[in-house]
Motif scaffolding. Sequence first.
Motif, PDB file in Angstrom:
ATOM      1  N   ARG A   1     -17.398 -33.092  19.541  1.00  0.00           N
ATOM      2  CA  ARG A   1     -16.228 -32.876  18.634  1.00  0.00           C
ATOM      3  C   ARG A   1     -15.365 -31.758  18.677  1.00  0.00           C
ATOM      4  O   ARG A   1     -14.384 -31.499  17.834  1.00  0.00           O
ATOM      5  CB  ARG A   1     -16.790 -32.818  17.070  1.00  0.00           C
ATOM      6  N   LYS A   2     -15.561 -30.839  19.842  1.00  0.00           N
ATOM      7  CA  LYS A   2     -14.686 -29.835  20.108  1.00  0.00           C
ATOM      8  C   LYS A   2     -14.711 -28.690  19.321  1.00  0.00           C
ATOM      9  O   LYS A   2     -13.838 -27.991  19.093  1.00  0.00           O
ATOM     10  CB  LYS A   2     -13.199 -30.403  20.576  1.00  0.00           C
ATOM     11  N   ARG A   3     -16.005 -28.750  18.584  1.00  0.00           N
ATOM     12  CA  ARG A   3     -15.938 -27.556  17.655  1.00  0.00           C
ATOM     13  C   ARG A   3     -16.994 -26.272  18.358  1.00  0.00           C
ATOM     14  O   ARG A   3     -18.110 -26.377  18.191  1.00  0.00           O
ATOM     15  CB  ARG A   3     -16.668 -27.771  16.308  1.00  0.00           C
ATOM     16  N   GLN A   4     -16.415 -25.765  19.163  1.00  0.00           N
ATOM     17  CA  GLN A   4     -17.037 -24.814  20.187  1.00  0.00           C
ATOM     18  C   GLN A   4     -17.925 -23.632  19.327  1.00  0.00           C
ATOM     19  O   GLN A   4     -18.921 -23.279  19.472  1.00  0.00           O
ATOM     20  CB  GLN A   4     -16.099 -24.059  20.958  1.00  0.00           C
ATOM     21  N   VAL A   5     -17.134 -23.164  18.094  1.00  0.00           N
ATOM     22  CA  VAL A   5     -17.881 -22.207  17.502  1.00  0.00           C
ATOM     23  C   VAL A   5     -19.287 -22.638  17.028  1.00  0.00           C
ATOM     24  O   VAL A   5     -20.294 -22.192  16.925  1.00  0.00           O
ATOM     25  CB  VAL A   5     -16.931 -21.761  16.319  1.00  0.00           C
ATOM     26  N   LEU A   6     -19.177 -23.572  16.220  1.00  0.00           N
ATOM     27  CA  LEU A   6     -20.482 -24.550  15.675  1.00  0.00           C
ATOM     28  C   LEU A   6     -21.236 -24.724  16.686  1.00  0.00           C
ATOM     29  O   LEU A   6     -22.443 -24.481  16.449  1.00  0.00           O
ATOM     30  CB  LEU A   6     -19.891 -25.894  14.837  1.00  0.00           C
ATOM     31  N   ALA A   7     -20.836 -25.376  18.141  1.00  0.00           N
ATOM     32  CA  ALA A   7     -21.693 -25.258  18.948  1.00  0.00           C
ATOM     33  C   ALA A   7     -22.442 -24.403  19.359  1.00  0.00           C
ATOM     34  O   ALA A   7     -23.584 -24.247  19.649  1.00  0.00           O
ATOM     35  CB  ALA A   7     -21.112 -26.082  20.089  1.00  0.00           C
ATOM     36  N   GLY A   8     -21.570 -23.139  19.578  1.00  0.00           N
ATOM     37  CA  GLY A   8     -22.342 -22.005  19.767  1.00  0.00           C
ATOM     38  C   GLY A   8     -23.204 -21.459  18.973  1.00  0.00           C
ATOM     39  O   GLY A   8     -24.678 -20.889  19.188  1.00  0.00           O
ATOM     40  N   VAL A   9     -22.944 -21.716  17.402  1.00  0.00           N
ATOM     41  CA  VAL A   9     -23.836 -21.089  16.540  1.00  0.00           C
ATOM     42  C   VAL A   9     -25.300 -22.017  16.625  1.00  0.00           C
ATOM     43  O   VAL A   9     -26.346 -21.502  16.519  1.00  0.00           O
ATOM     44  CB  VAL A   9     -23.191 -21.462  15.109  1.00  0.00           C
ATOM     45  N   LEU A  10     -25.065 -23.294  16.612  1.00  0.00           N
ATOM     46  CA  LEU A  10     -26.491 -24.009  16.873  1.00  0.00           C
ATOM     47  C   LEU A  10     -27.177 -23.905  18.299  1.00  0.00           C
ATOM     48  O   LEU A  10     -28.378 -23.929  18.055  1.00  0.00           O
ATOM     49  CB  LEU A  10     -26.046 -25.558  16.824  1.00  0.00           C
ATOM     50  N   LEU A  11     -26.400 -23.818  19.023  1.00  0.00           N
ATOM     51  CA  LEU A  11     -27.169 -23.470  20.607  1.00  0.00           C
ATOM     52  C   LEU A  11     -27.718 -21.969  20.423  1.00  0.00           C
ATOM     53  O   LEU A  11     -29.042 -22.027  20.620  1.00  0.00           O
ATOM     54  CB  LEU A  11     -26.167 -23.408  21.484  1.00  0.00           C
ATOM     55  N   GLY A  12     -27.300 -21.199  19.809  1.00  0.00           N
ATOM     56  CA  GLY A  12     -28.074 -19.949  19.309  1.00  0.00           C
ATOM     57  C   GLY A  12     -29.189 -19.859  18.792  1.00  0.00           C
ATOM     58  O   GLY A  12     -30.240 -19.561  19.049  1.00  0.00           O
ATOM     59  N   LEU A  13     -29.059 -20.866  17.642  1.00  0.00           N
ATOM     60  CA  LEU A  13     -30.272 -20.909  16.911  1.00  0.00           C
ATOM     61  C   LEU A  13     -31.355 -21.783  17.420  1.00  0.00           C
ATOM     62  O   LEU A  13     -32.536 -21.544  17.292  1.00  0.00           O
ATOM     63  CB  LEU A  13     -29.784 -21.806  15.479  1.00  0.00           C
ATOM     64  N   ALA A  14     -30.911 -22.862  17.931  1.00  0.00           N
ATOM     65  CA  ALA A  14     -31.855 -23.679  18.769  1.00  0.00           C
ATOM     66  C   ALA A  14     -32.726 -22.619  19.863  1.00  0.00           C
ATOM     67  O   ALA A  14     -33.742 -23.208  20.076  1.00  0.00           O
ATOM     68  CB  ALA A  14     -31.105 -24.968  19.706  1.00  0.00           C
ATOM     69  N   ILE A  15     -32.086 -21.956  20.572  1.00  0.00           N
ATOM     70  CA  ILE A  15     -32.630 -21.217  21.513  1.00  0.00           C
ATOM     71  C   ILE A  15     -33.658 -20.117  21.112  1.00  0.00           C
ATOM     72  O   ILE A  15     -34.851 -19.743  21.291  1.00  0.00           O
ATOM     73  CB  ILE A  15     -31.945 -20.320  22.654  1.00  0.00           C
ATOM     74  N   ALA A  16     -33.395 -19.734  19.745  1.00  0.00           N
ATOM     75  CA  ALA A  16     -34.300 -18.714  18.743  1.00  0.00           C
ATOM     76  C   ALA A  16     -35.237 -19.660  18.322  1.00  0.00           C
ATOM     77  O   ALA A  16     -36.051 -18.947  17.754  1.00  0.00           O
ATOM     78  CB  ALA A  16     -33.324 -18.063  17.960  1.00  0.00           C
TER      79      ALA A  16
END
Length: 446
Positions: free
Chosen positions: A184-199
Amino acid sequence: MTAILRRGPSMARVVPYLPLGLFAVLGATLAYVMRLPCRNGGWNDQTATYTNFCYTDIYPLYFDRQLATQNPYFADVPFDKHVEYPVVLGEVMQVVAWIARWLEPGVTQEAIAAQAARFYDITVVLMGLCLVAGVLLMAAAAGPTRRWDAVWYALAPAVVLAAYINWDLVAGALSVGMLLAWARKRQVLAGVLLGLAIATKFYPLMFVGALFLLTWRTGRWRPFLVTMGYAAGVWLAVNLPFMVFAWDGWRRFYVFSQERGVDWGSPWLFFHNKGWPILGETDVSTLGMVSLALLCLGIAVLTLTAPRRPRLAQICFLALAAFMMTNKVWSPQFVLWLVPLAVLARPNWKPLALWQVAEVWYFFAIWLYLLNQAPLSRTDLGIGDDTYFTAVWGRVITIGIMMAFVVRDILRPDKDLVRQGGVDDQIGGVFDEAPDRFTLRSLAFR
């Protein structure tokens, strides 16, 4: 139904997801039912746990990681008794443990046993909600023409069997949510969720390489850098307090991952067990890293030489499958990582069904094999090495077949089922319909 749809466009968008949500609830319920023999007392008998095929890490870790009395990272316990998971997952365990202790107060042996059972029940509800969320997010990411592919995630036999072995469905919901945000081209949200997923679990780190390769090919650097910046910031934000105030508890996961030897499910165990020259004698960490690096190099060359830019799901699937096949441990619940990406990459039911058969066979084989190992050594109930390794290689071969089909689809885009429906890249986000800015082919013809 017509009356419902007349209420407005928002309701019309929600209605198609309701059956998928119900299918996910059904899958979560079936996963709970199959573990009822253990929930009703079987966990106190290891033989019964294996013969009923209802093992889970959730119940025993409540005792073994001191969740009944202490925080899993700040606990004053021997180093090997700290929780061996990244911090988001460990704190999910801690919050559920607090709730279990509040519902079943007391410090007697009977009270702690009741807390452990409650800890399992609450965790199962949470995992079930994560499965429902993951299915709905996957359906949204797949798009209207392929929405029903998410039924695989809801009801695939291996998903039902492995759903409650560990806490992997938390990372699954975050990972699929990240893919939808990127789509959906929501790069900020994508980054937040990716950081949480890796953590939460480390495997979503493989998505970074896929995003990087497609960014390189399309030249869409700004969205990539924004996502990576937020992912790094969120990962650091949730990890830093533990790094500062609970160093031993925090680093337990990383030390355990590095020092862990070859373990169940890994094809390296076969070579080790059979004593093969080099493959059975070389350090498994070195073999795994070298083989993964070679596979990733192949994926990179494929991405940058394919006649048409590959879809994001295809590269994510290939990268994650390569990671799983070369890892020194391959637990039964790892199937939960791969199902959404396998379906998004190539929603063809025949290879998916063949893979599910292999995963189901492995699920039963591992518990029968453990029955035959010390300290149980129940040769009358268990299976031996050769039978067990048919299950190990069954997974490797069937995933290899799916990888081969995905590679074929990348080299021959006309064979790609998703693109045959007129879609370029359903989760590509900024990559969707993007022209090439760099390929290895362009270098060759300069």
